[in-house]
Design a protein around this motif. Structure first.
Motif, PDB file in Angstrom:
ATOM      1  N   ALA A  24       0.832  -1.210   0.000  1.00 57.59           N
ATOM      2  CA  ALA A  24       0.000   0.000   0.000  1.00 57.59           C
ATOM      3  C   ALA A  24       0.861   1.252   0.000  1.00 57.59           C
ATOM      4  CB  ALA A  24      -0.924  -0.016   1.216  1.00 57.59           C
ATOM      5  N   ALA A  25       1.944   1.236   0.769  1.00 57.55           N
ATOM      6  CA  ALA A  25       2.827   2.400   0.819  1.00 57.55           C
ATOM      7  C   ALA A  25       3.486   2.657  -0.530  1.00 57.55           C
ATOM      8  CB  ALA A  25       3.883   2.199   1.904  1.00 57.55           C
ATOM      9  N   LEU A  26       3.893   1.600  -1.216  1.00 57.76           N
ATOM     10  CA  LEU A  26       4.499   1.763  -2.541  1.00 57.76           C
ATOM     11  C   LEU A  26       3.484   2.321  -3.539  1.00 57.76           C
ATOM     12  CD1 LEU A  26       6.580  -1.549  -2.800  1.00 57.76           C
ATOM     13  CD2 LEU A  26       7.465   0.771  -2.538  1.00 57.76           C
ATOM     14  N   LEU A  27       2.271   1.798  -3.518  1.00 57.04           N
ATOM     15  CA  LEU A  27       1.233   2.303  -4.420  1.00 57.04           C
ATOM     16  C   LEU A  27       0.893   3.754  -4.111  1.00 57.04           C
ATOM     17  CD1 LEU A  27      -1.177  -0.790  -4.476  1.00 57.04           C
ATOM     18  CD2 LEU A  27       0.247   0.029  -6.368  1.00 57.04           C
ATOM     19  N   LEU A  28       0.854   4.095  -2.829  1.00 58.17           N
ATOM     20  CA  LEU A  28       0.552   5.473  -2.432  1.00 58.17           C
ATOM     21  C   LEU A  28       1.610   6.437  -2.933  1.00 58.17           C
ATOM     22  CD1 LEU A  28      -1.210   7.433  -0.738  1.00 58.17           C
ATOM     23  CD2 LEU A  28       0.260   6.874   1.210  1.00 58.17           C
ATOM     24  N   ALA A  29       2.867   6.066  -2.773  1.00 59.36           N
ATOM     25  CA  ALA A  29       3.960   6.939  -3.218  1.00 59.36           C
ATOM     26  C   ALA A  29       3.951   7.128  -4.729  1.00 59.36           C
ATOM     27  CB  ALA A  29       5.296   6.360  -2.763  1.00 59.36           C
ATOM     28  N   GLU A  30       3.527   6.107  -5.445  1.00 63.05           N
ATOM     29  CA  GLU A  30       3.586   6.160  -6.912  1.00 63.05           C
ATOM     30  C   GLU A  30       2.334   6.775  -7.533  1.00 63.05           C
ATOM     31  OE1 GLU A  30       5.644   5.628 -10.435  1.00 63.05           O
ATOM     32  OE2 GLU A  30       6.331   5.175  -8.391  1.00 63.05           O
ATOM     33  N   PHE A  31       1.164   6.502  -6.973  1.00 60.38           N
ATOM     34  CA  PHE A  31      -0.078   6.883  -7.637  1.00 60.38           C
ATOM     35  C   PHE A  31      -1.012   7.737  -6.787  1.00 60.38           C
ATOM     36  CE2 PHE A  31       1.137   2.631  -9.273  1.00 60.38           C
ATOM     37  CZ  PHE A  31       1.418   2.991 -10.580  1.00 60.38           C
ATOM     38  N   GLY A  32      -0.678   8.027  -5.527  1.00 61.75           N
ATOM     39  CA  GLY A  32      -1.606   8.720  -4.654  1.00 61.75           C
ATOM     40  C   GLY A  32      -2.652   7.740  -4.128  1.00 61.75           C
ATOM     41  N   TRP A  33      -3.475   8.193  -3.164  1.00 61.46           N
ATOM     42  CA  TRP A  33      -4.392   7.238  -2.531  1.00 61.46           C
ATOM     43  C   TRP A  33      -5.483   6.740  -3.468  1.00 61.46           C
ATOM     44  CZ3 TRP A  33      -9.657   7.847  -1.770  1.00 61.46           C
ATOM     45  CH2 TRP A  33     -10.192   9.131  -1.907  1.00 61.46           C
ATOM     46  N   ARG A  34      -5.906   7.590  -4.399  1.00 63.33           N
ATOM     47  CA  ARG A  34      -6.946   7.140  -5.334  1.00 63.33           C
ATOM     48  C   ARG A  34      -6.413   6.062  -6.279  1.00 63.33           C
ATOM     49  NH1 ARG A  34     -11.349  10.504  -4.940  1.00 63.33           N
ATOM     50  NH2 ARG A  34     -10.970  12.515  -3.933  1.00 63.33           N
ATOM     51  N   GLY A  35      -5.280   6.297  -6.850  1.00 59.07           N
ATOM     52  CA  GLY A  35      -4.683   5.281  -7.717  1.00 59.07           C
ATOM     53  C   GLY A  35      -4.292   4.032  -6.951  1.00 59.07           C
ATOM     54  N   ALA A  36      -3.923   4.216  -5.673  1.00 59.99           N
ATOM     55  CA  ALA A  36      -3.542   3.063  -4.858  1.00 59.99           C
ATOM     56  C   ALA A  36      -4.717   2.116  -4.660  1.00 59.99           C
ATOM     57  CB  ALA A  36      -3.005   3.534  -3.509  1.00 59.99           C
ATOM     58  N   TYR A  37      -5.911   2.658  -4.499  1.00 63.95           N
ATOM     59  CA  TYR A  37      -7.076   1.780  -4.349  1.00 63.95           C
ATOM     60  C   TYR A  37      -7.369   1.012  -5.631  1.00 63.95           C
ATOM     61  CZ  TYR A  37      -8.566   2.986   0.376  1.00 63.95           C
ATOM     62  OH  TYR A  37      -8.636   3.100   1.741  1.00 63.95           O
ATOM     63  N   VAL A  38      -7.131   1.622  -6.775  1.00 62.88           N
ATOM     64  CA  VAL A  38      -7.266   0.892  -8.038  1.00 62.88           C
ATOM     65  C   VAL A  38      -6.244  -0.245  -8.089  1.00 62.88           C
ATOM     66  CG1 VAL A  38      -7.134   1.046 -10.549  1.00 62.88           C
ATOM     67  CG2 VAL A  38      -8.188   2.911  -9.241  1.00 62.88           C
ATOM     68  N   GLY A  39      -5.014   0.058  -7.630  1.00 65.88           N
ATOM     69  CA  GLY A  39      -3.981  -0.971  -7.590  1.00 65.88           C
ATOM     70  C   GLY A  39      -4.346  -2.122  -6.671  1.00 65.88           C
ATOM     71  N   LEU A  40      -4.953  -1.815  -5.515  1.00 67.35           N
ATOM     72  CA  LEU A  40      -5.369  -2.875  -4.594  1.00 67.35           C
ATOM     73  C   LEU A  40      -6.471  -3.743  -5.217  1.00 67.35           C
ATOM     74  CD1 LEU A  40      -5.457  -1.150  -1.075  1.00 67.35           C
ATOM     75  CD2 LEU A  40      -3.707  -2.649  -2.037  1.00 67.35           C
ATOM     76  N   ALA A  41      -7.373  -3.107  -5.963  1.00 69.56           N
ATOM     77  CA  ALA A  41      -8.424  -3.879  -6.632  1.00 69.56           C
ATOM     78  C   ALA A  41      -7.816  -4.843  -7.653  1.00 69.56           C
ATOM     79  CB  ALA A  41      -9.412  -2.935  -7.316  1.00 69.56           C
ATOM     80  N   ALA A  42      -6.825  -4.362  -8.403  1.00 70.24           N
ATOM     81  CA  ALA A  42      -6.162  -5.230  -9.381  1.00 70.24           C
ATOM     82  C   ALA A  42      -5.415  -6.364  -8.680  1.00 70.24           C
ATOM     83  CB  ALA A  42      -5.204  -4.402 -10.234  1.00 70.24           C
ATOM     84  N   LEU A  43      -4.769  -6.037  -7.559  1.00 67.15           N
ATOM     85  CA  LEU A  43      -4.044  -7.062  -6.804  1.00 67.15           C
ATOM     86  C   LEU A  43      -5.005  -8.140  -6.293  1.00 67.15           C
ATOM     87  CD1 LEU A  43      -1.362  -7.962  -5.456  1.00 67.15           C
ATOM     88  CD2 LEU A  43      -2.045  -6.599  -3.464  1.00 67.15           C
TER      89      LEU A  43
END
Length: 435
Positions: free
Chosen positions: A173-192
């Protein structure tokens, strides 16, 4: 060559997907373990704290406002768990599991588009209603059907997925947040979620068609004819539900406040976070250890030991003595946290028929979630009122110590493991290839 090996593949299903390895009970258990690392509570509960500051800074909501969304999800998950058990027992695991994964992933990705607090909370509430298919209930239902004499170990292996997820999900989650912000991070979590859990749900995880036969001396009424109402009226049901609730109040209620508690006592943030990682690691040990021992020792005795271990952890935190390192409390909490879900599932499978397992465990899992919410709130309210966690921890100590002895009133197993015939590892692959 067996009849099963001569049987043609199902229409539209590649023969590779019918390979014996994919149909082996331990492969099914492994796929369930992997799914729990990225599904269920670790995916959202353990990443929410990583995103919280960014969410409030971006939206202007208060932390209490944003946290309301997580509370809604937890309580709705608890309320829906018994209903989910009924659906799984009625329609099987695979259909509800796949539907739940797809709906949950869509809702998580939708958080990226939530620009109002109402929409944010509504999406979390929706997740609480549909994510039940990826909680332990579904996976443990599968494992209980495939394993008998090694059931405790199998349940421990599957439940360890929650602990493994707790160790890596915040970092992801921290890596996704740093790269895409919290909104993009939630999209990344959905894909994961979809990438890790969906393949196993579609191609590996399945229920055993033929139940493991019980010895003639312990045959009971047909599992399909078992009465849920009669099961809910037994002392064993209420002992398991009460035990799950109290242990979750104490252990799960304390864990989220440990970093604040340790830093209040002068520990650095790095040291406090390091101790939390230690708790996660010992959570995995607790799950595997409790399952392995449950195959060899009467489970209520182990449950009593888990409650006493949790009481010792509360005692170390309450006394705050230089002679008792905080690491002792963290290790004890991790072990007891890991063992609780595993033992509750194992005991439910030994006191109630497999046809009712998902429904019974749905109530137990709901009690675990409710207890977690009550405990976290009680710790926070105590600190707000008294500027110390001490009195609440002392109450938790007394509760877990007394409740632990309830397990001794469960009595002998109603559905004990088979004592004769080949071990699970020998007979279950054979059944799998014929399924």
């Amino acid at each position: 060559m067996t009849d099963a090996s001569r049987r043609p593949a199902a229409p539209g299903q590649p023969s590779l997907l019918r390979h014996p390895f994919l149909r082996h009970p331990w492969t099914i258990a492994g796929a369930s373990t992997l799914a729990l690392t990225a599904g269920g509570l670790p995916l959202l509960s353990l990443t929410f704290g990583v995103f919280l500051k960014s969410i409030t800074e971006d939206t202007g909501w208060t932390r209490a406002d944003a946290s309301l969304a997580m509370s809604l999800m937890l309580y709705l998950t608890a309320v829906i768990s018994p209903v989910s058990g009924m659906v799984i027992d009625r329609f099987g695991v695979r259909g509800p599991l796949v539907a739940s994964l797809l709906l949950t992933a869509a809702a998580i990705a939708g958080l990226a588009l939530a620009h109002s607090l109402a929409a944010f909370c509504a999406l979390f509430a929706f997740i609480g209603l549909v994510n039940w298919g990826q909680q332990p209930v579904a996976y443990l239902k599968v494992v209980v059907g495939w394993f008998d004499r090694s059931r405790g170990l199998a349940l421990g292996v599957v439940n360890s997925g929650l602990g493994i997820g707790a160790t890596y999900m915040p970092a992801v989650a921290a890596l996704l947040l740093a790269e895409f912000g919290w909104r993009g991070a939630y999209v990344g979590l959905a894909a994961l979620l979809l990438c890790v859990t969906l393949p196993g749900a579609l191609f590996v995880i399945r229920e055993k068609e033929a139940p493991v036969p019980l010895p003639a001396t312990v045959q009971r009424a047909g599992e399909g004819e078992a009465s849920l109402r009669a099961a809910l009226a037994t002392p064993a049901f209420w002992i398991l539900v009460a035990s799950a609730f109290v242990l979750a109040v104490a252990v799960n209620g304390t864990m989220p406040h440990l970093v604040s508690l340790f830093t209040d006592r002068g520990m650095s943030m790095g040291e406090a976070v390091g101790l939390m990682g230690l708790a996660g690691a010992f959570g995995v040990v607790g799950r595997l250890g409790a399952g392995f021992i449950a195959d060899r020792v009467f489970a209520p005795f182990i449950a009593l030991g888990v409650f006493l271990l949790a009481a010792c952890a509360m005692g170390v935190l309450w006394l705050n003595s230089p002679l008792l390192p905080p690491a002792l409390a963290v290790i004890a909490l991790g072990l007891s946290l890991g063992a609780e879900v595993d033992l509750m599932g194992y005991m439910a499978s030994r006191y109630f028929p497999k046809a009712l397992f998902a429904r019974i465990y749905g109530f137990i899992f709901g009690a675990l979630i409710c207890g977690s919410g009550v405990g976290v709130y009680a710790m926070g309210r105590t600190y707000d009122a008294l500027k110390t966690y001490g009195p609440c921890i002392a109450v938790f100590l007394g509760l877990v110590f007394l409740t632990g002895f309830l397990s001794l009133r469960l009595g002998p197993y109603v559905y004990p493991p088979a004592r004769h015939g080949p071990a699970d590892a020998g007979k279950e692959p054979q059944a799998a290839s014929a399924a």
